[in-house]
Design a protein around this motif. Structure first.
Motif, PDB file in Angstrom:
ATOM      1  N   ALA A  24      11.321  56.493 -15.033  1.00 61.40           N
ATOM      2  CA  ALA A  24      10.159  56.348 -15.517  1.00 61.40           C
ATOM      3  C   ALA A  24       9.603  56.316 -14.082  1.00 61.40           C
ATOM      4  CB  ALA A  24      10.191  55.088 -16.652  1.00 61.40           C
ATOM      5  N   GLY A  25      10.010  56.067 -13.090  1.00 57.18           N
ATOM      6  CA  GLY A  25       9.802  55.613 -11.650  1.00 57.18           C
ATOM      7  C   GLY A  25       8.764  56.470 -11.074  1.00 57.18           C
ATOM      8  N   PRO A  26       9.256  58.020 -10.796  1.00 59.76           N
ATOM      9  CA  PRO A  26       8.124  58.294 -10.193  1.00 59.76           C
ATOM     10  C   PRO A  26       7.035  58.984 -10.922  1.00 59.76           C
ATOM     11  CG  PRO A  26      10.479  59.793 -10.198  1.00 59.76           C
ATOM     12  CD  PRO A  26      10.907  58.577 -11.014  1.00 59.76           C
ATOM     13  N   LEU A  27       7.265  58.861 -12.885  1.00 61.58           N
ATOM     14  CA  LEU A  27       6.127  59.561 -13.699  1.00 61.58           C
ATOM     15  C   LEU A  27       5.623  58.066 -13.909  1.00 61.58           C
ATOM     16  CD1 LEU A  27       8.525  60.208 -16.341  1.00 61.58           C
ATOM     17  CD2 LEU A  27       6.987  62.340 -15.637  1.00 61.58           C
ATOM     18  N   ILE A  28       6.108  56.653 -13.029  1.00 60.22           N
ATOM     19  CA  ILE A  28       4.823  55.448 -12.937  1.00 60.22           C
ATOM     20  C   ILE A  28       3.564  55.985 -12.089  1.00 60.22           C
ATOM     21  CG2 ILE A  28       5.343  53.178 -13.007  1.00 60.22           C
ATOM     22  CD1 ILE A  28       7.006  53.229 -15.178  1.00 60.22           C
ATOM     23  N   HIS A  29       4.721  56.243 -10.756  1.00 61.74           N
ATOM     24  CA  HIS A  29       3.670  55.935  -9.443  1.00 61.74           C
ATOM     25  C   HIS A  29       3.395  56.925  -9.312  1.00 61.74           C
ATOM     26  CE1 HIS A  29       7.460  53.646  -8.653  1.00 61.74           C
ATOM     27  NE2 HIS A  29       6.791  52.916  -8.773  1.00 61.74           N
ATOM     28  N   LEU A  30       2.909  58.600  -9.975  1.00 63.98           N
ATOM     29  CA  LEU A  30       1.922  59.277  -9.434  1.00 63.98           C
ATOM     30  C   LEU A  30       1.329  59.377 -10.733  1.00 63.98           C
ATOM     31  CD1 LEU A  30       4.857  62.323  -9.299  1.00 63.98           C
ATOM     32  CD2 LEU A  30       3.373  61.447  -7.418  1.00 63.98           C
ATOM     33  N   GLY A  31       1.310  58.774 -11.699  1.00 70.84           N
ATOM     34  CA  GLY A  31       0.583  58.117 -13.015  1.00 70.84           C
ATOM     35  C   GLY A  31      -0.550  57.622 -12.334  1.00 70.84           C
ATOM     36  N   GLN A  32       0.092  56.782 -11.319  1.00 73.36           N
ATOM     37  CA  GLN A  32      -1.020  55.318 -10.641  1.00 73.36           C
ATOM     38  C   GLN A  32      -1.429  55.827 -10.082  1.00 73.36           C
ATOM     39  OE1 GLN A  32       1.646  52.849  -9.070  1.00 73.36           O
ATOM     40  NE2 GLN A  32       2.133  51.092 -11.243  1.00 73.36           N
ATOM     41  N   ILE A  33      -1.465  57.270  -9.467  1.00 78.00           N
ATOM     42  CA  ILE A  33      -2.061  57.718  -8.525  1.00 78.00           C
ATOM     43  C   ILE A  33      -2.607  58.961  -8.721  1.00 78.00           C
ATOM     44  CG2 ILE A  33      -1.493  56.591  -6.408  1.00 78.00           C
ATOM     45  CD1 ILE A  33       0.191  59.537  -5.698  1.00 78.00           C
ATOM     46  N   ASP A  34      -3.435  59.436 -10.357  1.00 75.55           N
ATOM     47  CA  ASP A  34      -3.328  60.258 -11.245  1.00 75.55           C
ATOM     48  C   ASP A  34      -2.854  61.505 -10.363  1.00 75.55           C
ATOM     49  OD1 ASP A  34      -4.977  58.660 -12.352  1.00 75.55           O
ATOM     50  OD2 ASP A  34      -6.836  59.115 -10.683  1.00 75.55           O
ATOM     51  N   GLY A  35      -1.261  61.848  -9.887  1.00 68.93           N
ATOM     52  CA  GLY A  35      -1.151  62.866  -9.410  1.00 68.93           C
ATOM     53  C   GLY A  35       0.445  63.490  -9.714  1.00 68.93           C
ATOM     54  N   LEU A  36      -0.269  63.377 -11.440  1.00 64.31           N
ATOM     55  CA  LEU A  36       1.361  63.903 -12.228  1.00 64.31           C
ATOM     56  C   LEU A  36       1.111  65.620 -11.548  1.00 64.31           C
ATOM     57  CD1 LEU A  36       1.427  62.154 -14.748  1.00 64.31           C
ATOM     58  CD2 LEU A  36       2.530  61.786 -13.355  1.00 64.31           C
ATOM     59  N   GLU A  37       0.280  65.904 -11.593  1.00 62.94           N
ATOM     60  CA  GLU A  37      -0.045  67.417 -11.192  1.00 62.94           C
ATOM     61  C   GLU A  37       1.221  67.905 -10.525  1.00 62.94           C
ATOM     62  OE1 GLU A  37      -2.292  65.520  -9.897  1.00 62.94           O
ATOM     63  OE2 GLU A  37      -2.831  66.688  -7.864  1.00 62.94           O
ATOM     64  N   THR A  38       1.845  67.029  -9.561  1.00 61.49           N
ATOM     65  CA  THR A  38       2.385  67.329  -8.799  1.00 61.49           C
ATOM     66  C   THR A  38       4.138  67.032  -9.720  1.00 61.49           C
ATOM     67  OG1 THR A  38       1.934  65.154  -7.384  1.00 61.49           O
ATOM     68  CG2 THR A  38       4.433  66.362  -6.760  1.00 61.49           C
ATOM     69  N   LEU A  39       4.226  67.054 -10.629  1.00 64.70           N
ATOM     70  CA  LEU A  39       5.313  67.304 -11.662  1.00 64.70           C
ATOM     71  C   LEU A  39       5.550  68.590 -11.541  1.00 64.70           C
ATOM     72  CD1 LEU A  39       5.585  64.542 -13.492  1.00 64.70           C
ATOM     73  CD2 LEU A  39       7.012  64.865 -11.674  1.00 64.70           C
TER      74      LEU A  39
END
Lengths: 66, 165
Positions: free
Chosen positions: B11-26
């Protein structure tokens, strides 16, 4: 909470400083001070391991092959 | 070189990227796999990226996850993710938890964290250098991922140096 006894040797000077801090009221007793010191050492070591891991992450991201 | 073919995420990377609207990084990972336990940890409001597949553990992997919870004091999300990576024979595992990283490495996985995803996404052009630097700053300022200012400065210099190379 159950606790283990860990034998440890300290120099007389360090013991004197420990006792002074207990006398001054910073800690209830020697054990509490030593527990706090160990806890802090563990926290610092974990922070260093995490920082090293994150640096390896960036290296991997930019230059890694897998 | 290139994008990552497959990886398990907790969950960590998903939460952290989600918090900054950065999920496109995935998008730098062609196939992200997460456990049902991680999905529960993320909660109903979390929009899992479309590249993420949810997998359920088989009996052996479930036993292994229970072992990790007790032996390594890992949370359910981290433990099931490591077990899933072994079940699916996926070597890469993304987590920001130090204990999970160390346990994963002991069991033959290659653990990395959110900054690894960001750096690789930058290298592969999934996000521009400018966006990568902006996301790095946001991770520091806006996410719950703990990063020291010194570490962020160091990462920024690495990204800039690589881009110039």
């Amino acid at each position: 909470m159950s606790m283990d006894t860990v034998p440890a040797k300290l120099t007389p000077r360090l013991v004197a400083e420990v006792d002074e801090m207990v006398r001054e009221g910073w800690y209830a007793n020697r054990s509490e001070l030593i527990r706090d010191a160990v806890r802090e050492a563990v926290r610092r070591a974990r922070a260093q391991r995490l920082e090293a891991a994150i640096k390896r992450d960036v290296e991997w991201g930019l230059r890694g092959k897998s | 070189m290139g994008r990552v073919s497959a990886a398990v995420l907790d969950a960590g990377p998903l939460i952290h990227l989600g918090q900054i609207d950065g999920l496109e990084t995935l998008r730098v990972v062609r196939k992200c796999v997460v456990t049902t336990e991680v999905v529960l940890e993320l909660g109903r409001g979390f929009a899992l990226p479309r590249t993420c597949a949810v997998r359920t553990l088989g009996p052996a992997a479930r036993d292994f996850a229970a072992f990790l919870c007790s032996q390594d004091s890992l949370g359910l999300g981290e433990a099931t993710s490591i077990a899933l990576a072994r079940q699916e024979r996926i070597r890469l595992f993304f987590t920001d938890d130090l204990g999970a990283r160390e346990a994963a490495a002991r069991y033959g996985l290659e653990p990395h964290g959110t900054l690894a995803l960001l750096a690789r996404a930058c290298r592969e052009g999934v996000v521009s250098r400018t966006d990568a630097l902006s996301l790095l700053e946001s991770l520091h300022r806006r996410s719950s991922l703990f990063l020291t200012s010194e570490l962020v400065d160091w990462a920024r210099r690495q990204i800039l140096a690589y881009s110039r190379g």
